[in-house]
Write a protein that holds these residues in place. Structure first.
Motif, PDB file in Angstrom:
ATOM      1  N   LEU A   1       0.836  -1.204   0.000  1.00  0.00           N
ATOM      2  CA  LEU A   1       0.000   0.000   0.000  1.00  0.00           C
ATOM      3  C   LEU A   1       0.868   1.251   0.000  1.00  0.00           C
ATOM      4  CD1 LEU A   1      -2.986   0.764   0.007  1.00  0.00           C
ATOM      5  CD2 LEU A   1      -2.881   0.884   2.510  1.00  0.00           C
ATOM      6  N   MET A   2       1.954   1.224   0.758  1.00  0.00           N
ATOM      7  CA  MET A   2       2.869   2.362   0.758  1.00  0.00           C
ATOM      8  C   MET A   2       3.546   2.512  -0.597  1.00  0.00           C
ATOM      9  SD  MET A   2       4.697   2.399   4.529  1.00  0.00           S
ATOM     10  CE  MET A   2       5.517   3.952   4.144  1.00  0.00           C
ATOM     11  N   GLN A   3       3.782   1.386  -1.258  1.00  0.00           N
ATOM     12  CA  GLN A   3       4.382   1.433  -2.587  1.00  0.00           C
ATOM     13  C   GLN A   3       3.511   2.223  -3.554  1.00  0.00           C
ATOM     14  OE1 GLN A   3       6.193  -2.181  -4.295  1.00  0.00           O
ATOM     15  NE2 GLN A   3       4.727  -1.955  -5.985  1.00  0.00           N
ATOM     16  N   GLN A   4       2.218   2.090  -3.386  1.00  0.00           N
ATOM     17  CA  GLN A   4       1.297   2.768  -4.291  1.00  0.00           C
ATOM     18  C   GLN A   4       0.942   4.187  -3.836  1.00  0.00           C
ATOM     19  OE1 GLN A   4      -2.172   0.304  -5.297  1.00  0.00           O
ATOM     20  NE2 GLN A   4      -1.039  -1.515  -4.669  1.00  0.00           N
ATOM     21  N   GLN A   5       0.835   4.392  -2.515  1.00  0.00           N
ATOM     22  CA  GLN A   5       0.288   5.641  -2.022  1.00  0.00           C
ATOM     23  C   GLN A   5       1.308   6.588  -1.378  1.00  0.00           C
ATOM     24  OE1 GLN A   5      -2.984   4.849   0.621  1.00  0.00           O
ATOM     25  NE2 GLN A   5      -4.088   3.584  -0.856  1.00  0.00           N
ATOM     26  N   THR A   6       2.390   6.039  -0.846  1.00  0.00           N
ATOM     27  CA  THR A   6       3.314   6.864  -0.061  1.00  0.00           C
ATOM     28  C   THR A   6       4.583   7.239  -0.816  1.00  0.00           C
ATOM     29  OG1 THR A   6       2.512   5.820   1.971  1.00  0.00           O
ATOM     30  CG2 THR A   6       4.611   6.994   2.108  1.00  0.00           C
ATOM     31  N   TRP A   7       5.285   6.226  -1.325  1.00  0.00           N
ATOM     32  CA  TRP A   7       6.577   6.495  -1.956  1.00  0.00           C
ATOM     33  C   TRP A   7       6.495   7.430  -3.165  1.00  0.00           C
ATOM     34  CZ3 TRP A   7       9.745   5.556   1.569  1.00  0.00           C
ATOM     35  CH2 TRP A   7       9.688   4.410   2.355  1.00  0.00           C
ATOM     36  N   PRO A   8       5.453   7.390  -3.988  1.00  0.00           N
ATOM     37  CA  PRO A   8       5.424   8.289  -5.148  1.00  0.00           C
ATOM     38  C   PRO A   8       5.185   9.763  -4.810  1.00  0.00           C
ATOM     39  CG  PRO A   8       4.045   6.339  -5.512  1.00  0.00           C
ATOM     40  CD  PRO A   8       4.366   6.383  -4.068  1.00  0.00           C
ATOM     41  N   VAL A   9       4.796  10.072  -3.574  1.00  0.00           N
ATOM     42  CA  VAL A   9       4.500  11.463  -3.205  1.00  0.00           C
ATOM     43  C   VAL A   9       5.767  12.311  -3.346  1.00  0.00           C
ATOM     44  CG1 VAL A   9       3.795  12.986  -1.313  1.00  0.00           C
ATOM     45  CG2 VAL A   9       2.659  10.763  -1.631  1.00  0.00           C
ATOM     46  N   PRO A  10       5.722  13.393  -4.104  1.00  0.00           N
ATOM     47  CA  PRO A  10       6.912  14.215  -4.326  1.00  0.00           C
ATOM     48  C   PRO A  10       7.599  14.674  -3.041  1.00  0.00           C
ATOM     49  CG  PRO A  10       5.184  14.837  -5.852  1.00  0.00           C
ATOM     50  CD  PRO A  10       4.567  13.869  -4.895  1.00  0.00           C
ATOM     51  N   ALA A  11       6.817  15.050  -2.033  1.00  0.00           N
ATOM     52  CA  ALA A  11       7.413  15.509  -0.778  1.00  0.00           C
ATOM     53  C   ALA A  11       8.194  14.388  -0.092  1.00  0.00           C
ATOM     54  CB  ALA A  11       6.329  16.046   0.156  1.00  0.00           C
ATOM     55  N   VAL A  12       7.694  13.154  -0.216  1.00  0.00           N
ATOM     56  CA  VAL A  12       8.397  12.010   0.349  1.00  0.00           C
ATOM     57  C   VAL A  12       9.709  11.794  -0.390  1.00  0.00           C
ATOM     58  CG1 VAL A  12       8.334   9.509   0.721  1.00  0.00           C
ATOM     59  CG2 VAL A  12       6.286  10.891   1.148  1.00  0.00           C
ATOM     60  N   GLN A  13       9.669  11.852  -1.716  1.00  0.00           N
ATOM     61  CA  GLN A  13      10.873  11.684  -2.516  1.00  0.00           C
ATOM     62  C   GLN A  13      11.915  12.740  -2.158  1.00  0.00           C
ATOM     63  OE1 GLN A  13      10.295  11.069  -6.760  1.00  0.00           O
ATOM     64  NE2 GLN A  13       8.174  10.434  -6.421  1.00  0.00           N
ATOM     65  N   SER A  14      11.444  13.962  -1.929  1.00  0.00           N
ATOM     66  CA  SER A  14      12.358  15.040  -1.573  1.00  0.00           C
ATOM     67  C   SER A  14      13.059  14.760  -0.245  1.00  0.00           C
ATOM     68  CB  SER A  14      11.586  16.361  -1.485  1.00  0.00           C
ATOM     69  OG  SER A  14      12.432  17.421  -1.086  1.00  0.00           O
ATOM     70  N   GLU A  15      12.304  14.287   0.735  1.00  0.00           N
ATOM     71  CA  GLU A  15      12.901  13.980   2.036  1.00  0.00           C
ATOM     72  C   GLU A  15      13.854  12.791   1.950  1.00  0.00           C
ATOM     73  OE1 GLU A  15      12.860  15.634   4.808  1.00  0.00           O
ATOM     74  OE2 GLU A  15      11.582  17.167   3.899  1.00  0.00           O
ATOM     75  N   LEU A  16      13.523  11.824   1.097  1.00  0.00           N
ATOM     76  CA  LEU A  16      14.377  10.646   0.965  1.00  0.00           C
ATOM     77  C   LEU A  16      15.757  10.996   0.426  1.00  0.00           C
ATOM     78  CD1 LEU A  16      11.862   7.993  -0.413  1.00  0.00           C
ATOM     79  CD2 LEU A  16      12.944   8.019   1.843  1.00  0.00           C
ATOM     80  N   ARG A  17      15.852  12.101  -0.282  1.00  0.00           N
ATOM     81  CA  ARG A  17      17.155  12.503  -0.826  1.00  0.00           C
ATOM     82  C   ARG A  17      18.132  12.922   0.270  1.00  0.00           C
ATOM     83  NH1 ARG A  17      13.577  15.104  -4.636  1.00  0.00           N
ATOM     84  NH2 ARG A  17      13.473  13.865  -6.547  1.00  0.00           N
ATOM     85  N   GLN A  18      17.633  13.069   1.486  1.00  0.00           N
ATOM     86  CA  GLN A  18      18.505  13.407   2.604  1.00  0.00           C
ATOM     87  C   GLN A  18      19.193  12.164   3.184  1.00  0.00           C
ATOM     88  OE1 GLN A  18      18.914  16.641   3.405  1.00  0.00           O
ATOM     89  NE2 GLN A  18      17.486  17.072   1.726  1.00  0.00           N
ATOM     90  N   TYR A  19      18.837  11.003   2.672  1.00  0.00           N
ATOM     91  CA  TYR A  19      19.338   9.745   3.220  1.00  0.00           C
ATOM     92  C   TYR A  19      19.995   8.880   2.146  1.00  0.00           C
ATOM     93  CZ  TYR A  19      16.145  10.793   7.108  1.00  0.00           C
ATOM     94  OH  TYR A  19      15.495  11.384   8.155  1.00  0.00           O
ATOM     95  N   THR A  20      20.819   7.938   2.613  1.00  0.00           N
ATOM     96  CA  THR A  20      21.238   6.818   1.779  1.00  0.00           C
ATOM     97  C   THR A  20      20.251   5.697   2.067  1.00  0.00           C
ATOM     98  OG1 THR A  20      23.566   7.436   1.814  1.00  0.00           O
ATOM     99  CG2 THR A  20      23.045   5.133   1.324  1.00  0.00           C
TER     100      THR A  20
END
Length: 251
Positions: free
Chosen positions: A47-66
């Motif tokens: 469910l997160m694969q479909q609803q959470t990970w594609p969110v642009p704000a989530v992608q932006s925050e993920l760039r702060q991590y490895t």
């Protein structure tokens, strides 16, 4: 249409979870690691694969991590190492992946994931900063103790013992190796400079007093870490007096 949306979501996840690893912070410092524990059969994960990970704000925050995606079925030993008992589980570790700094489990929507990633990064960085500060204090105290060894009669070397007490009071922030090293130093001081070490029974921190009492107490000259301040002062004076009278030996 539904199949097309699903494929689009999958593609977004692949881009996020694989193309981002490894990354280096713009500041030049190694990034925190985000370990994402999942499995193909995990409903909330899908469910997160479909609803959470594609969110642009989530992608932006993920760039702060490895980011590292870990399938608990394919990497059972890794899951055990990080004590993962439910999925999805998210663990933020230091850049080398040696210690868990912040963790959470369970489904998160886009807003919840963004908020957690932001808050967790602040908490993790704060914890690492405190560890670095502790390491600096530890190294400084070790240098002072090395200089003082064999010259405990010099007044300025009392500061080295006080530095040791400060570290003993920070035991929860120390690594296992550091704590073990401090234990050895307390025992060495108990033999080489018991009079100086006895001052620790007056320290405001209980665990410092306990360590000192354990190292120095004798049947004739007991030191009680839980006694009142006035009683501990009396005990410390009696202990130091015993050293001066030769009842206790100070090398």
């Amino acid at each position: 249409m539904t199949r097309k949306l699903h494929l689009t979501a999958c593609l977004a996840v692949l881009l996020i979870l694989h193309a981002l690893c490894p990354l280096v912070a713009e500041t030049g410092e190694a990034k925190l690691r985000l370990l994402y524990f999942t499995a193909d059969w995990c409903g909330p994960c899908q469910l997160m694969q479909q609803q959470t990970w594609p969110v642009p704000a989530v992608q932006s925050e993920l760039r702060q991590y490895t980011l590292t995606k870990i399938d608990i079925d394919a990497e059972k030993e890794t899951a055990r190492k990080w004590s993962v008992s439910s999925i999805p589980t998210f663990i933020i570790s230091d850049s080398e992946g040696t210690q868990a700094l912040v963790r959470t489990s369970g489904f998160k929507d886009g807003d919840q994931m963004v908020q957690w990633l932001q808050d967790a990064r602040v908490m993790a960085m704060d914890q690492l900063a405190r560890q670095r500060a502790t390491q600096a204090k530890y190294e400084a105290s070790q240098q002072m103790l090395r200089k003082a060894t064999g010259n405990w009669d010099q007044p300025e070397n009392a500061a080295a013992v006080q530095a040791l007490f400060t570290l003993l009071a920070m035991r929860e922030s120390l690594t296992e190796a550091q704590s073990t090293s401090l234990d050895r130093q307390v025992q060495a001081l108990a033999e080489q400079a018991p009079g100086l070490l006895a001052q620790g029974i007056l320290h405001r921190d209980l665990q410092v007093r306990v360590r000192v009492a354990r190292a120095l107490s004798t049947e004739d000259t007991p030191l009680d870490a839980w006694a009142s301040e006035s009683e501990r002062t009396r005990q410390c004076e009696a202990y130091r007096s015993a050293i001066q009278r030769g009842v206790l030996k100070q090398d």
